[in-house]
Structures are given as C-alpha cells and as structure tokens.
Design a protein around this motif. Structure first.
Motif, mmCIF file in Angstrom:
data_model
loop_
_atom_site.group_PDB
_atom_site.id
_atom_site.type_symbol
_atom_site.label_atom_id
_atom_site.label_comp_id
_atom_site.label_asym_id
_atom_site.label_seq_id
_atom_site.Cartn_x
_atom_site.Cartn_y
_atom_site.Cartn_z
ATOM 1 N N GLU A 188 40.313 31.935 43.552
ATOM 2 C CA GLU A 188 39.556 32.160 42.311
ATOM 3 C C GLU A 188 40.458 31.933 41.115
ATOM 4 O O GLU A 188 41.569 32.459 41.033
ATOM 5 C CB GLU A 188 38.992 33.575 42.259
ATOM 6 C CG GLU A 188 38.192 33.836 40.980
ATOM 7 C CD GLU A 188 37.542 35.213 40.941
ATOM 8 O OE1 GLU A 188 36.869 35.522 39.937
ATOM 9 O OE2 GLU A 188 37.728 35.977 41.911
ATOM 10 N N VAL A 189 39.961 31.093 40.179
ATOM 11 C CA VAL A 189 40.636 30.866 38.905
ATOM 12 C C VAL A 189 39.748 31.467 37.829
ATOM 13 O O VAL A 189 38.652 30.967 37.568
ATOM 14 C CB VAL A 189 40.861 29.357 38.657
ATOM 15 C CG1 VAL A 189 41.546 29.149 37.308
ATOM 16 C CG2 VAL A 189 41.689 28.740 39.778
ATOM 17 N N ASN A 190 40.237 32.545 37.219
ATOM 18 C CA ASN A 190 39.453 33.267 36.218
ATOM 19 C C ASN A 190 39.964 32.960 34.821
ATOM 20 O O ASN A 190 41.106 33.285 34.485
ATOM 21 C CB ASN A 190 39.502 34.771 36.469
ATOM 22 C CG ASN A 190 38.755 35.555 35.401
ATOM 23 O OD1 ASN A 190 39.361 36.277 34.620
ATOM 24 N ND2 ASN A 190 37.444 35.409 35.353
ATOM 25 N N LEU A 191 39.120 32.297 34.039
ATOM 26 C CA LEU A 191 39.447 32.013 32.646
ATOM 27 C C LEU A 191 39.097 33.254 31.841
ATOM 28 O O LEU A 191 37.948 33.454 31.444
ATOM 29 C CB LEU A 191 38.648 30.803 32.165
ATOM 30 C CG LEU A 191 38.960 30.265 30.773
ATOM 31 C CD1 LEU A 191 40.368 29.725 30.699
ATOM 32 C CD2 LEU A 191 37.965 29.169 30.418
ATOM 33 N N GLN A 192 40.088 34.104 31.633
ATOM 34 C CA GLN A 192 39.824 35.351 30.902
ATOM 35 C C GLN A 192 39.423 35.077 29.466
ATOM 36 O O GLN A 192 38.516 35.701 28.933
ATOM 37 C CB GLN A 192 41.066 36.248 30.947
ATOM 38 C CG GLN A 192 41.404 36.731 32.355
ATOM 39 C CD GLN A 192 42.621 37.608 32.353
ATOM 40 O OE1 GLN A 192 43.713 37.185 31.978
ATOM 41 N NE2 GLN A 192 42.455 38.855 32.759
ATOM 42 N N ARG A 206 43.854 33.918 35.028
ATOM 43 C CA ARG A 206 44.347 34.631 36.211
ATOM 44 C C ARG A 206 43.931 33.865 37.461
ATOM 45 O O ARG A 206 42.787 33.430 37.569
ATOM 46 C CB ARG A 206 43.795 36.065 36.269
ATOM 47 C CG ARG A 206 44.483 37.026 35.321
ATOM 48 C CD ARG A 206 44.051 38.468 35.583
ATOM 49 N NE ARG A 206 44.735 39.403 34.717
ATOM 50 C CZ ARG A 206 45.936 39.927 34.969
ATOM 51 N NH1 ARG A 206 46.571 39.595 36.082
ATOM 52 N NH2 ARG A 206 46.498 40.786 34.134
ATOM 53 N N VAL A 207 44.856 33.738 38.391
ATOM 54 C CA VAL A 207 44.599 33.026 39.643
ATOM 55 C C VAL A 207 44.855 33.978 40.802
ATOM 56 O O VAL A 207 45.856 34.680 40.838
ATOM 57 C CB VAL A 207 45.518 31.789 39.774
ATOM 58 C CG1 VAL A 207 45.258 31.070 41.091
ATOM 59 C CG2 VAL A 207 45.314 30.857 38.599
ATOM 60 N N LYS A 208 43.921 33.979 41.742
ATOM 61 C CA LYS A 208 44.077 34.856 42.901
ATOM 62 C C LYS A 208 43.595 34.130 44.157
ATOM 63 O O LYS A 208 42.522 33.544 44.190
ATOM 64 C CB LYS A 208 43.275 36.152 42.714
ATOM 65 C CG LYS A 208 43.478 37.169 43.836
ATOM 66 C CD LYS A 208 42.700 38.441 43.571
ATOM 67 C CE LYS A 208 42.919 39.446 44.706
ATOM 68 N NZ LYS A 208 42.166 40.702 44.498
ATOM 69 N N THR A 209 44.432 34.172 45.197
ATOM 70 C CA THR A 209 44.060 33.635 46.503
ATOM 71 C C THR A 209 44.383 34.692 47.554
ATOM 72 O O THR A 209 44.823 35.803 47.229
ATOM 73 C CB THR A 209 44.827 32.336 46.825
ATOM 74 O OG1 THR A 209 46.194 32.665 47.112
ATOM 75 C CG2 THR A 209 44.779 31.362 45.661
ATOM 76 N N ASP A 210 44.204 34.332 48.811
ATOM 77 C CA ASP A 210 44.536 35.263 49.887
ATOM 78 C C ASP A 210 46.040 35.452 50.027
ATOM 79 O O ASP A 210 46.498 36.384 50.685
ATOM 80 C CB ASP A 210 43.970 34.754 51.222
ATOM 81 C CG ASP A 210 42.455 34.762 51.232
ATOM 82 O OD1 ASP A 210 41.872 35.566 50.474
ATOM 83 O OD2 ASP A 210 41.856 33.963 51.979
ATOM 84 N N THR A 211 46.835 34.561 49.392
ATOM 85 C CA THR A 211 48.288 34.613 49.581
ATOM 86 C C THR A 211 49.083 34.926 48.319
ATOM 87 O O THR A 211 50.248 35.300 48.407
ATOM 88 C CB THR A 211 48.785 33.271 50.150
ATOM 89 O OG1 THR A 211 48.371 32.202 49.277
ATOM 90 C CG2 THR A 211 48.220 33.029 51.549
ATOM 91 N N PHE A 212 48.496 34.767 47.130
ATOM 92 C CA PHE A 212 49.267 35.053 45.915
ATOM 93 C C PHE A 212 48.338 35.295 44.730
ATOM 94 O O PHE A 212 47.145 34.989 44.768
ATOM 95 C CB PHE A 212 50.241 33.917 45.597
ATOM 96 C CG PHE A 212 49.580 32.653 45.105
ATOM 97 C CD1 PHE A 212 49.389 32.420 43.749
ATOM 98 C CD2 PHE A 212 49.145 31.680 45.998
ATOM 99 C CE1 PHE A 212 48.786 31.268 43.291
ATOM 100 C CE2 PHE A 212 48.550 30.519 45.563
ATOM 101 C CZ PHE A 212 48.363 30.306 44.203
ATOM 102 N N ALA A 213 48.935 35.844 43.651
ATOM 103 C CA ALA A 213 48.225 36.051 42.383
ATOM 104 C C ALA A 213 49.187 35.699 41.245
ATOM 105 O O ALA A 213 50.369 36.045 41.292
ATOM 106 C CB ALA A 213 47.744 37.490 42.254
#
Length: 660
Positions: A188-192, A206-213
C-alpha cells in the motif's frame, strides 16, 4: 455623406455588440439553466457504458455545480460486478477553465480530492481490473487498420497535452491510497498529502508492505501550463527507498537513495515533437537471480534526454548523454516506419581513461574486474541497423580505438593462469565437480598429441575462424540477432571457442546478465592483450570441456567412447566427438535401437566432412581405410538403448555416470 456613413456604421456596430451581448447572456443563462441536466446525462452515460462494456457499476452519491465552473462530487465509486472495488473517493472538487471548455477542451484549474483509494486485487487468476484492460487481439486488429495513418508526433503531443491539461495549477490531495493484493502479497502506497501551489509541489507518502514500512517525499517545481517540471523523490527515513511489491511478486529487490526527474521542453516544431530534460538516480541497488548472484550497485547515473517524435519515427537523439559515474556515452535510438519497419542503435563513448571506465562499472555486475588496474585510454563506437523486411541486410559494426591501452593488474579473474598448471572444477547446478588437473597428469593431453583430424573437426563445427579472429565473430553475432528477433527469445548465442573457454575456466554456468557481460569483456582482454597463444587456448579447451556425463577433457572422452588415446582417433570418431560438444550429456539420442547413428546425425557428419574438404583440412588419403560404421566400444555403450544386444555389454540400469 461621409458623416452619414460613419453614423450608420456606428449604429451597426452598436447593434452587433448588443446582439453578441444578448447571445452571450442567453448562452450564460442556458449554461446555468441546463448545466445540471447536462451533468446528469454525462454521469448517466458513464454509468451505462461502464455497465455494458466493462461489467462494472459506476456511482456518484451527489453531483453539483459550484460557482461558474466548479463541480463537486461526493462518494464516487467504480465497482466491478462480482469483484472487489476498483476505485473510491469520498470527495472531489474541481474547477475547469471556462474559456477552454467553450472550445471543447477540458483544462483543470483547481482540484481537491479527499479520502479514497485505487485497489488492484488478484484472487487466483481473477483480477478486479481485467475488464478494463484492452483485449490484445482487438488491439492488434486496430493496429493493422491504422498502421498507415500513424503520426507519432501529433498523437503523442495530443495525448501529453490532454494529460497536462488534467493536471491543475492548484491541487490538494489528502489520504489517497494505491493498494495491491496479489493473492495475499500486499502493498500500500498512501498519499497522505500532496499540495501544488504557485508551481511548487510537495508530498508526504507512507509505504507499507508485508516486509517493510517507509516514509517518502516528492518535492520540487511543477508547471503544467508551461510544461515544465523538476521533481526530486527521496526517503525521509534512514536507508534507501525500497520498491514495494516487486520483491514478493518477482523476487526482485530494488532500492535507491533518490531520483530526480526534469522536463525542460515539450513543444511541436515543424511537425515534430521535442521532449527534453534529464533524469538521474543515486545509490541504485538491484538484486535478482537473472541479473547477478549478488547485489548490483550504481553510485550515480544520469540521462540527459532529447526525445524526438516525427510523423513516422520515434527517436532518442544523439545529442542525449548518458552518465554512469565517470563514464559518458551518447546514444542514438530510432524506430521508423517511413518505408520499411527499421530499428537503429548507435552508441558513442568519447575518449576516456581506461581506469575511469573500470571504476565506473556497476559493482556486483562485473565482480571479476574489481581490483583491475589499467593505463591508457580509448574511444568506442557501435552502429546497429535492422530492417524487419530485409533481415539479411543487418548492420553491426563495433569499433574500439586504443591509445596506450594496457592491463597492469588483473582483478579476481587472473587470466594469466591459463598459461600454467592449474586445477579446474566444473560447476554443475551451483556445485563444484571433481578437480581436473590442467597442464599435467595422466588425463592431460598436449595439443601435439591430439590427432589433427579432431582439431579440424571441432574447429569446423564450433569456430572455423578461431585462429584469425580476436574472440568474436561479427557474422555469427549478426545471425544470432536475426534468429533471436524472429523467435522473440534468445534462441542462438554465437559463442566462439574463446568465449566457451573463458566461460568454463573463469566464470560459472549461471545464466545471468552479469555472467554474459563479464564473458564478453574477459574474452576481449584475453584475446587483445595477448595473454595466451591461440594454440595454448585450444589445448586447454580440449582438456577441460565436458564431453559426456562426468566426462571432462579429451583424454577421458577418447577412453569413454572408444577406449583409445586422443592420438589414435579416426575420422568418424572425431566427427562424432565434434558433433556432441553442444549437448554432450545427450549423446545417446544420436543412436537408434540398432546402435546406428540416426539419419539426421549421419547427414550432419557428412556436411562437416564436405566442409573440411572444401577448406583444405582433409585429403583423400584421410578417408581411405576408414571404417564405414561408427562403433562405440567404451563405457558409453551402456547409455545407448540397443535392442536384442548379444555381443555387447547390456546397460546397467543403476549406472548414471561414468566415474573416472
């Protein structure tokens, strides 16, 4: 009389102005009276098209005009039937340029989006965006119909102009996300927040995956009306920016410290579209098994581009410049349909120091060159042209001009070892095989003790110009390119004996981009620095290559197949050994169930014989007293499936390799 004329003209002018004003008032009144109805019809049409063509539901909870040219939409959604939502936004506020709208063009002035997402979902083989991807067959059919009407310049300019018109001069985006769910692999790439005001753009992501943020930022100048931009993409947290999704989906680990993208010019001039600017990247790291066995690192790279689109061509102009640390090059790339469909590539490397070139090579991609020291300088030019309708007219010219170029110190690959005694270990499925002693020992045969018939047969089959070329055969490369383009895959390699030798002695058998690039450079150094004689290279080649299952070197091969010494082999035996080099472990498939060579392989050996006669490598006396039948008498016989075998040894079902 003149005064009366002037008076009449003045009256007509006033009357015309009144009529125009009245029309404008009527248009404005009509616009305000009927615009709500028009908006409803537009939304209804979109809903109908979405349902009938894409099997999806488009919905808007509320749509209304605000002021003269503002539109407000709430709860906008696009949901494919029987699939996850593709798009949702809770609030859209947009202002269009009314003057552009009156002439039929949509140009956004202000845009505000809040609370929404685009999500791409794949469950098993079902994707929620499948219906919105054009059918490849339909696209191909359209391509054929419109092929003669292409105008790349005008079409590209029209597309880019429309896209830039949709980028407002003032924009604010809040809490918008791009979500990917590929059978449980999520990113997920969240454009705050994104804000564009007074030509200055700044974001918080903010970027979040199963392996990093991570937290990212894009900052810089953007002017969609003047068609200019200069944006930098960087990480707010420590460490490199990691590219999401690719690591889990394609096992590709990629990251970088920063990226900068600049657009300085986009304009039509004389029917041609010019797109100029530059792009740069710092601290690029890539890891993939098809690229290299370790991380590939590029400290800094930049491309100053000059794209040119004409009515019947697309081109990267030679005024473009690529920079890789200290290495600079000028590329020319063109795709044209002016007469035939043609492809062209030129690369010019201006004169530079050899040591600067070595130090500019990406780390990890050329591991065997790390630590190499060179003196002198060089310049390089590559010219490639391919005509789809005339493939045999392919042009491939490569020119390297040297000025005092000399290798003073070798890197990890010590090429000089080929002249002395060393131990060779083949790599099979990533595992080193048994050691082979090169230069001495009972299984090593000097070139002078190998029958000339075998040398001539192998050279005719594998590399006829071995003693005259400098590691590469231009014509072989041309034929390889033609076949690879036709088959749309790497179906032919065009390797010389020099290339096979370097691959075996200094490199592994891994099929990576790194290994192939290193092979090319190592062959060039080996051949052009006169590190070893051709005779010594051929002798090592005969004594290390694989000739069968766990069979390495010609000494073992002569015993394995014929229970002979390499000096004792006859012509048919030499032709057979030469023919199995490309696939030595599959030699048994050349024979039928009677133990005879199959027709295709017999004809291949006859062709080799004719070629050897034509090139003066064979004489009539060489074929006298030669047996007509090829007899495999050594341990290799057990691999050949012969029916009703009486005199010969029956195959051992548990034997899977010949152990020396």
């Amino acid at each position: 009389m003149r005064r009366e004329t002037k008076t009449k003209l003045k009256r007509w002018g006033v009357l015309t102005a009144k009529i125009v004003l009245a029309l404008l008032v009527l248009l404005a009144a009509g616009y305000f009276i009927f615009r709500g109805m028009i908006l409803e019809k537009v939304i209804a049409k979109i809903k109908e098209k979405t349902q009938t063509e894409y099997d999806a539901t488009f919905s808007v909870k509320e749509a209304r005009f605000r002021g003269l040219a503002g539109i407000d939409l709430t709860d906008v959604a696009l949901v494919p039937n029987n699939a996850d939502s593709l798009f949702k936004v809770s609030s859209i506020k947009a202002d269009v340029n009314i003057m552009k709208l009156l002439v039929g063009s949509v140009q956004l002035e202000d845009l505000e989006l809040r609370d929404g997402f685009i999500q791409l979902v794949k469950k098993d083989s079902i994707k929620n965006f499948d219906a919105f991807i054009k059918n490849k067959k339909d696209a191909a059919e359209v391509e054929v119909v419109t092929d003669n009407k292409k105008d790349y310049a005008r079409k590209t300019y029209r597309i880019l102009s429309r896209l830039l018109n949709l980028v407002p001069t003032d924009m604010k985006l809040t809490n918008l996300s791009l979500r990917i769910n590929d059978n449980g692999k999520k990113a997920e790439v969240n454009l705050q927040e994104l804000q564009l005001q007074d030509e200055q753009l700044e974001t918080s992501i903010r970027v979040k995956t199963d392996t990093f943020a991570q937290r990212w930022r894009i900052k810089g100048m953007a002017d969609p009306r003047d068609r200019k931009a200069d944006l930098k993409f960087f990480n707010l947290d420590t460490g490199a920016i990691r590219v999401p999704y690719l690591d889990e989906r394609y096992n590709l680990k990629a990251g970088f410290d920063s990226i900068r993208v600049n657009l300085s010019n986009l304009e039509m001039d004389g029917g041609e579209l010019h797109v100029d600017g530059f792009a740069s990247i710092a601290g690029l790291r890539i890891n993939h098994k098809k690229i290299a066995s370790k991380d590939v690192y590029i400290n800094k790279a930049r491309f100053d581009y000059n794209f040119l689109f004409g009515p019947d061509f697309i081109r990267i102009d030679s005024t473009s410049t690529g920079t890789l640390d200290k290495l600079k090059f000028h590329p020319f790339v063109e795709y044209s349909i002016a007469q035939d469909t043609t492809y062209a590539l030129q690369i010019d490397i201006p004169k530079m120091k050899a040591q600067d070139f070595i130090e500019s090579l990406p780390k990890g991609l050329f591991s065997h060159f790390e630590g190499m020291v060179a003196e002198g300088s060089f310049d390089y030019h590559l010219d490639f042209k391919y005509n789809k309708n005339k493939p045999r007219d392919i042009v491939l010219n490569s020119t390297l001009n040297k000025d005092g170029l000399k290798i003073l110190k070798y890197g990890e690959a010590d090429l000089a070892k080929i002249n002395g005694n060393f131990t060779y270990r083949a790599i099979e499925n990533g595992r080193p095989q048994r050691p082979i002693s090169v230069g001495s020992g009972p299984n090593y045969t000097p070139l002078s003790q190998i029958t000339p018939l075998l040398r001539h047969a192998v050279l005719t089959s594998e590399d006829p110009s071995f003693f005259s070329h400098k590691g590469f055969i231009s014509e072989a490369f041309k034929q390889s390119i033609i076949k690879n383009i036709k088959t749309k895959k790497f179906a032919r390699g065009g390797s010389t004996i020099s290339m096979q030798l370097v691959k075996n002695v200094f490199l592994t058998r891994e099929k990576t981009l790194s290994r192939k690039l290193e092979e090319i450079l190592l062959v060039y150094v080996l051949e052009n620095q006169r590190i070893s004689s051709k005779e010594r290279m051929l002798e090592v080649y005969f004594n290390i290559i694989e000739w069968g299952p766990n069979v390495y070197g010609i000494t073992e091969a002569a015993r394995f197949y014929f229970q002979k010494h390499p000096s004792e082999l006859n012509l048919k035996e030499c032709l057979f050994l030469a023919s199995i080099i490309p696939s030595p472990k599959r030699f048994m498939w050349q024979f039928d169930d009677q133990g005879e060579l199959r027709t295709a392989y017999s004809r291949h050996q006859e062709r080799l014989t004719r070629l050897m006669f034509q090139r003066g490598l064979l004489h009539t006396e060489d074929t006298l007293y030669q047996i007509k039948k090829l007899l495999i008498s050594g341990p290799a016989r057990s691999y050949i499936k012969v029916r009703d075998e009486v005199e010969l040894v029956k195959p051992d079902p548990e034997m899977d390799e010949f152990d020396f």
